[in-house]
Motif scaffolding. Structure first.
Motif, PDB file in Angstrom:
ATOM      1  N   MET A  25    -121.252 -13.013-141.426  1.00  0.00           N
ATOM      2  CA  MET A  25    -122.585 -12.667-141.887  1.00  0.00           C
ATOM      3  C   MET A  25    -122.458 -11.868-143.179  1.00  0.00           C
ATOM      4  O   MET A  25    -121.843 -10.804-143.187  1.00  0.00           O
ATOM      5  CB  MET A  25    -123.297 -11.849-140.802  1.00  0.00           C
ATOM      6  N   PRO A  26    -123.051 -12.322-144.259  1.00  0.00           N
ATOM      7  CA  PRO A  26    -122.838 -11.674-145.557  1.00  0.00           C
ATOM      8  C   PRO A  26    -123.496 -10.306-145.685  1.00  0.00           C
ATOM      9  O   PRO A  26    -123.072  -9.489-146.475  1.00  0.00           O
ATOM     10  CB  PRO A  26    -123.429 -12.663-146.550  1.00  0.00           C
ATOM     11  N   GLN A  27    -124.534 -10.026-144.943  1.00  0.00           N
ATOM     12  CA  GLN A  27    -125.188  -8.732-145.082  1.00  0.00           C
ATOM     13  C   GLN A  27    -124.337  -7.589-144.559  1.00  0.00           C
ATOM     14  O   GLN A  27    -124.608  -6.432-144.839  1.00  0.00           O
ATOM     15  CB  GLN A  27    -126.565  -8.733-144.423  1.00  0.00           C
ATOM     16  N   LEU A  28    -123.293  -7.891-143.795  1.00  0.00           N
ATOM     17  CA  LEU A  28    -122.425  -6.844-143.284  1.00  0.00           C
ATOM     18  C   LEU A  28    -121.269  -6.524-144.229  1.00  0.00           C
ATOM     19  O   LEU A  28    -120.520  -5.599-143.989  1.00  0.00           O
ATOM     20  CB  LEU A  28    -121.881  -7.238-141.912  1.00  0.00           C
ATOM     21  N   ASN A  29    -121.148  -7.289-145.283  1.00  0.00           N
ATOM     22  CA  ASN A  29    -120.088  -7.053-146.248  1.00  0.00           C
ATOM     23  C   ASN A  29    -120.522  -5.922-147.183  1.00  0.00           C
ATOM     24  O   ASN A  29    -121.488  -6.054-147.945  1.00  0.00           O
ATOM     25  CB  ASN A  29    -119.808  -8.329-147.032  1.00  0.00           C
ATOM     26  N   LEU A  30    -119.830  -4.795-147.136  1.00  0.00           N
ATOM     27  CA  LEU A  30    -120.242  -3.622-147.918  1.00  0.00           C
ATOM     28  C   LEU A  30    -119.702  -3.611-149.337  1.00  0.00           C
ATOM     29  O   LEU A  30    -120.147  -2.802-150.139  1.00  0.00           O
ATOM     30  CB  LEU A  30    -119.783  -2.350-147.210  1.00  0.00           C
ATOM     31  N   ASP A  31    -118.762  -4.460-149.636  1.00  0.00           N
ATOM     32  CA  ASP A  31    -118.112  -4.399-150.950  1.00  0.00           C
ATOM     33  C   ASP A  31    -119.085  -4.527-152.119  1.00  0.00           C
ATOM     34  O   ASP A  31    -119.096  -3.661-153.001  1.00  0.00           O
ATOM     35  CB  ASP A  31    -117.012  -5.445-151.047  1.00  0.00           C
ATOM     36  N   PRO A  32    -119.925  -5.531-152.207  1.00  0.00           N
ATOM     37  CA  PRO A  32    -120.797  -5.584-153.395  1.00  0.00           C
ATOM     38  C   PRO A  32    -121.865  -4.492-153.395  1.00  0.00           C
ATOM     39  O   PRO A  32    -122.222  -3.960-154.441  1.00  0.00           O
ATOM     40  CB  PRO A  32    -121.413  -6.972-153.347  1.00  0.00           C
ATOM     41  N   TRP A  33    -122.401  -4.145-152.228  1.00  0.00           N
ATOM     42  CA  TRP A  33    -123.489  -3.178-152.184  1.00  0.00           C
ATOM     43  C   TRP A  33    -123.010  -1.766-152.449  1.00  0.00           C
ATOM     44  O   TRP A  33    -123.726  -0.969-153.052  1.00  0.00           O
ATOM     45  CB  TRP A  33    -124.200  -3.252-150.838  1.00  0.00           C
ATOM     46  N   LEU A  34    -121.820  -1.465-152.027  1.00  0.00           N
ATOM     47  CA  LEU A  34    -121.286  -0.138-152.326  1.00  0.00           C
ATOM     48  C   LEU A  34    -121.031   0.015-153.821  1.00  0.00           C
ATOM     49  O   LEU A  34    -121.317   1.070-154.393  1.00  0.00           O
ATOM     50  CB  LEU A  34    -120.004   0.087-151.527  1.00  0.00           C
ATOM     51  N   LEU A  35    -120.554  -1.007-154.450  1.00  0.00           N
ATOM     52  CA  LEU A  35    -120.344  -0.964-155.897  1.00  0.00           C
ATOM     53  C   LEU A  35    -121.671  -0.832-156.643  1.00  0.00           C
ATOM     54  O   LEU A  35    -121.782  -0.046-157.585  1.00  0.00           O
ATOM     55  CB  LEU A  35    -119.603  -2.217-156.351  1.00  0.00           C
ATOM     56  N   ILE A  36    -122.665  -1.569-156.204  1.00  0.00           N
ATOM     57  CA  ILE A  36    -123.981  -1.491-156.846  1.00  0.00           C
ATOM     58  C   ILE A  36    -124.591  -0.109-156.648  1.00  0.00           C
ATOM     59  O   ILE A  36    -125.135   0.493-157.581  1.00  0.00           O
ATOM     60  CB  ILE A  36    -124.909  -2.592-156.295  1.00  0.00           C
ATOM     61  N   LEU A  37    -124.501   0.413-155.457  1.00  0.00           N
ATOM     62  CA  LEU A  37    -125.057   1.741-155.181  1.00  0.00           C
ATOM     63  C   LEU A  37    -124.352   2.820-155.986  1.00  0.00           C
ATOM     64  O   LEU A  37    -125.002   3.663-156.624  1.00  0.00           O
ATOM     65  CB  LEU A  37    -124.954   2.048-153.690  1.00  0.00           C
ATOM     66  N   SER A  38    -123.053   2.804-155.974  1.00  0.00           N
ATOM     67  CA  SER A  38    -122.320   3.842-156.700  1.00  0.00           C
ATOM     68  C   SER A  38    -122.513   3.721-158.207  1.00  0.00           C
ATOM     69  O   SER A  38    -122.676   4.724-158.894  1.00  0.00           O
ATOM     70  CB  SER A  38    -120.843   3.798-156.340  1.00  0.00           C
ATOM     71  N   SER A  39    -122.546   2.516-158.734  1.00  0.00           N
ATOM     72  CA  SER A  39    -122.743   2.364-160.177  1.00  0.00           C
ATOM     73  C   SER A  39    -124.152   2.784-160.582  1.00  0.00           C
ATOM     74  O   SER A  39    -124.347   3.391-161.637  1.00  0.00           O
ATOM     75  CB  SER A  39    -122.454   0.933-160.614  1.00  0.00           C
ATOM     76  N   SER A  40    -125.143   2.490-159.765  1.00  0.00           N
ATOM     77  CA  SER A  40    -126.504   2.910-160.112  1.00  0.00           C
ATOM     78  C   SER A  40    -126.636   4.432-160.079  1.00  0.00           C
ATOM     79  O   SER A  40    -127.322   5.015-160.926  1.00  0.00           O
ATOM     80  CB  SER A  40    -127.514   2.252-159.182  1.00  0.00           C
ATOM     81  N   TRP A  41    -125.965   5.102-159.127  1.00  0.00           N
ATOM     82  CA  TRP A  41    -126.015   6.556-159.095  1.00  0.00           C
ATOM     83  C   TRP A  41    -125.276   7.163-160.279  1.00  0.00           C
ATOM     84  O   TRP A  41    -125.722   8.161-160.841  1.00  0.00           O
ATOM     85  CB  TRP A  41    -125.440   7.090-157.778  1.00  0.00           C
ATOM     86  N   PHE A  42    -124.163   6.591-160.666  1.00  0.00           N
ATOM     87  CA  PHE A  42    -123.457   7.105-161.838  1.00  0.00           C
ATOM     88  C   PHE A  42    -124.278   6.926-163.103  1.00  0.00           C
ATOM     89  O   PHE A  42    -124.318   7.812-163.959  1.00  0.00           O
ATOM     90  CB  PHE A  42    -122.096   6.428-161.994  1.00  0.00           C
ATOM     91  N   ILE A  43    -124.965   5.809-163.221  1.00  0.00           N
ATOM     92  CA  ILE A  43    -125.831   5.592-164.385  1.00  0.00           C
ATOM     93  C   ILE A  43    -126.952   6.619-164.389  1.00  0.00           C
ATOM     94  O   ILE A  43    -127.290   7.198-165.428  1.00  0.00           O
ATOM     95  CB  ILE A  43    -126.373   4.152-164.376  1.00  0.00           C
ATOM     96  N   TYR A  44    -127.537   6.847-163.236  1.00  0.00           N
ATOM     97  CA  TYR A  44    -128.620   7.822-163.164  1.00  0.00           C
ATOM     98  C   TYR A  44    -128.141   9.221-163.511  1.00  0.00           C
ATOM     99  O   TYR A  44    -128.770   9.930-164.303  1.00  0.00           O
ATOM    100  CB  TYR A  44    -129.237   7.809-161.765  1.00  0.00           C
ATOM    101  N   ILE A  45    -127.029   9.640-162.942  1.00  0.00           N
ATOM    102  CA  ILE A  45    -126.550  11.009-163.131  1.00  0.00           C
ATOM    103  C   ILE A  45    -126.040  11.239-164.546  1.00  0.00           C
ATOM    104  O   ILE A  45    -126.304  12.286-165.156  1.00  0.00           O
ATOM    105  CB  ILE A  45    -125.468  11.326-162.083  1.00  0.00           C
ATOM    106  N   LEU A  46    -125.334  10.295-165.106  1.00  0.00           N
ATOM    107  CA  LEU A  46    -124.690  10.518-166.390  1.00  0.00           C
ATOM    108  C   LEU A  46    -125.541  10.130-167.597  1.00  0.00           C
ATOM    109  O   LEU A  46    -125.348  10.688-168.676  1.00  0.00           O
ATOM    110  CB  LEU A  46    -123.363   9.740-166.444  1.00  0.00           C
TER     111      LEU A  46
END
Length: 55
Positions: free
Chosen positions: A1-22
């Motif tokens: 099931m692809p929705q359980l794969n955290l690899d792309p979503w974790l990257l998207i989440l972390s990159s969006s937070w870094f963009i916001y913070i920096l």
């Protein structure tokens, strides 16, 4: 099931937070407020008691 794969979503989440913070947050914080805060008037207004007609 692809929705359980955290690899792309974790990257998207972390990159969006870094963009916001920096990038975005310092630009937003640099704006000056148009309405400067003023001191609150601490004087209490003079009021008269209400006279109830049935009291």
């Amino acid at each position: 099931m692809p929705q359980l794969n955290l690899d792309p979503w974790l990257l998207i989440l972390s990159s969006s937070w870094f963009i916001y913070i920096l990038i975005i947050q310092p630009k937003i914080s640099s704006y000056l407020s148009m309405n400067n805060p003023t001191n609150k008037n601490n004087k209490t207004p003079k009021t008269t008691p209400w006279i109830w007609p049935w009291a």
